[in-house]
Write a protein that holds these residues in place. Structure first.
Motif, PDB file in Angstrom:
ATOM      1  N   GLN A  14       0.849  -1.188   0.000  1.00 31.13           N
ATOM      2  CA  GLN A  14       0.000   0.000   0.000  1.00 31.13           C
ATOM      3  C   GLN A  14       0.882   1.235   0.000  1.00 31.13           C
ATOM      4  N   ALA A  15       0.489   2.251  -0.761  1.00 34.98           N
ATOM      5  CA  ALA A  15       1.284   3.457  -0.876  1.00 34.98           C
ATOM      6  C   ALA A  15       1.539   4.059   0.500  1.00 34.98           C
ATOM      7  N   GLY A  16       2.793   4.434   0.743  1.00 31.06           N
ATOM      8  CA  GLY A  16       3.149   4.988   2.039  1.00 31.06           C
ATOM      9  C   GLY A  16       3.543   3.933   3.049  1.00 31.06           C
ATOM     10  N   GLY A  17       3.656   2.678   2.595  1.00 33.72           N
ATOM     11  CA  GLY A  17       4.081   1.619   3.504  1.00 33.72           C
ATOM     12  C   GLY A  17       3.157   1.394   4.670  1.00 33.72           C
ATOM     13  N   GLU A  95      13.156   0.991  -3.865  1.00 34.10           N
ATOM     14  CA  GLU A  95      12.405  -0.061  -4.543  1.00 34.10           C
ATOM     15  C   GLU A  95      11.263  -0.554  -3.655  1.00 34.10           C
ATOM     16  N   ARG A  96      11.503  -0.721  -2.365  1.00 30.12           N
ATOM     17  CA  ARG A  96      10.424  -1.125  -1.447  1.00 30.12           C
ATOM     18  C   ARG A  96       9.330  -0.058  -1.433  1.00 30.12           C
ATOM     19  N   ALA A  97       9.741   1.213  -1.475  1.00 30.32           N
ATOM     20  CA  ALA A  97       8.752   2.288  -1.480  1.00 30.32           C
ATOM     21  C   ALA A  97       7.875   2.210  -2.729  1.00 30.32           C
ATOM     22  N   ALA A 110       7.191   8.185   2.487  1.00 31.19           N
ATOM     23  CA  ALA A 110       6.623   9.395   1.881  1.00 31.19           C
ATOM     24  C   ALA A 110       6.831   9.373   0.375  1.00 31.19           C
ATOM     25  N   PHE A 111       8.009   8.933  -0.042  1.00 34.18           N
ATOM     26  CA  PHE A 111       8.281   8.872  -1.471  1.00 34.18           C
ATOM     27  C   PHE A 111       7.368   7.859  -2.153  1.00 34.18           C
TER      28      PHE A 111
END
Length: 346
Positions: A14-17, A95-97, A110-111
């Protein structure tokens, strides 16, 4: 015993971890406030939605820079041993982001969020990371073309990402070129101002060909007897800065008013830094050039009226450095080669 496989769960992407967007925005706002007073002031001029996205992207840039140089919020460089491993860590976390996986670092989370919201790509991020890799390898520009490549990676590529965050379509090459020009202008001003600080960190971004033309021995450009030659080379940097600055203004004219105002304010502040370095001549590095709060507010006010009028002066000449040519060179040259090793003593 390990848990049975039937109850194990993969981490959901999910975006933003998984962090709350509001929390990431608050963290990013604090990061820019402490990391860059000039850019923090200019960022306040964006509309609220764009401002938050700019902060999220800045937080990643700031954190990558700090990790690569083992520093805190752009402060003194730390121990440079292991810089290449730190760049590898930056790539892995980035890459995880992109995958939407938690990184345990709010800047990378955040990225991941802003990349998903704005359509930032892995290629864009890699172009920026390659700038950190250049420094990690102890790379120095041999020619002006090398300097162009360095400025692209550390600033021009950031400008491209910022433009996309502001809503510029990824296929609008002309506008992305103008955003890249703004990054070039910023970096050239920074290089001129920070020559002494960079030298103390065993870094030099003046092309070796320029130093040879001035008959300056390697590593001796900051010596007092070379101050006039240094001032001459700095004037050369600022002339190029002003060319890219003029073309960046052409691009700003096509942005929405609030974004145009913010970009023009930043351009005026960084341009003032470069011109002050040039105007000080041989005394430019006696004390670090800074633009005070009152002067910054004057630049913000002047940028407002410039944005209202929105009639930039037509540049007198082409910017010289072309993003397309640099990208072709980057894509064809492959991995960055480390500097040659000194010969072993006999």
């Amino acid at each position: 015993m390990l848990a049975p496989s039937r109850i194990l769960r993969t981490t959901p992407a999910q975006a933003g971890g998984g962090r709350e967007r509001e929390d990431l925005v608050d963290w990013a706002e604090d990061s820019i406030a402490r990391g860059s007073k000039s850019f923090a002031l200019a960022s306040r001029l964006f509309d609220s939605a764009t401002r938050e996205k700019v902060w999220l992207l800045y937080a990643w840039c700031r954190r990558c820079d700090d990790l690569a140089d083992a520093q805190e919020l752009g402060g003194a460089l730390g121990e440079q041993e292991g810089a290449e491993r730190r760049v590898t860590a930056i790539r892995l976390l980035t890459e995880r982001a992109f995958e939407g996986l938690p990184t345990a670092d709010p800047a990378f989370d955040a990225f991941g969020l802003v990349a998903r919201e704005c359509g930032l790509t892995r290629e864009m991020a890699e172009d920026v990371i390659m700038g950190f890799e250049l420094d990690a390898l102890g790379w120095r520009p041999r020619s002006e073309a090398d300097l162009a490549r360095y400025c692209y990676h550390v600033a021009g590529a950031v400008g491209v990402m910022m433009a996309v965050v502001m809503g510029v379509p990824r296929d609008d090459s002309w506008m992305l070129d103008r955003a890249c020009d703004l990054g070039f202008a910023f970096q050239l001003a920074n290089i001129a101002r920070d020559l002494d600080e960079d030298d103390k960190a065993d870094r030099c971004y003046l092309p070796q060909e320029w130093l040879a033309e001035e008959d300056i021995e390697p590593g001796q450009h900051m010596k007092p007897h070379h101050r006039q030659e240094l001032a001459d080379m700095t004037a050369r940097l600022i002339r190029r800065m002003e060319r890219h600055e003029a073309w960046a203004r052409m691009g700003a004219a096509r942005l929405p008013f609030r974004s145009r105002w913010a970009v023009l304010a930043a351009a005026r502040i960084y341009g003032a830094i470069g011109r002050e370095v040039r105007d000080r001549g041989t005394h430019a590095w006696d004390h670090r050039v800074v633009i005070g709060s009152s002067a910054k507010l004057r630049h913000v006010t002047a940028a407002f009226w410039e944005a209202v009028r929105n009639k930039p002066e037509e540049p007198g000449e082409e910017p010289g450095w072309n993003r397309g040519d640099i990208l072709i060179d980057v894509r064809m040259s492959g991995p960055i080669a480390p500097p040659p090793m000194a010969p072993l003593p006999e």
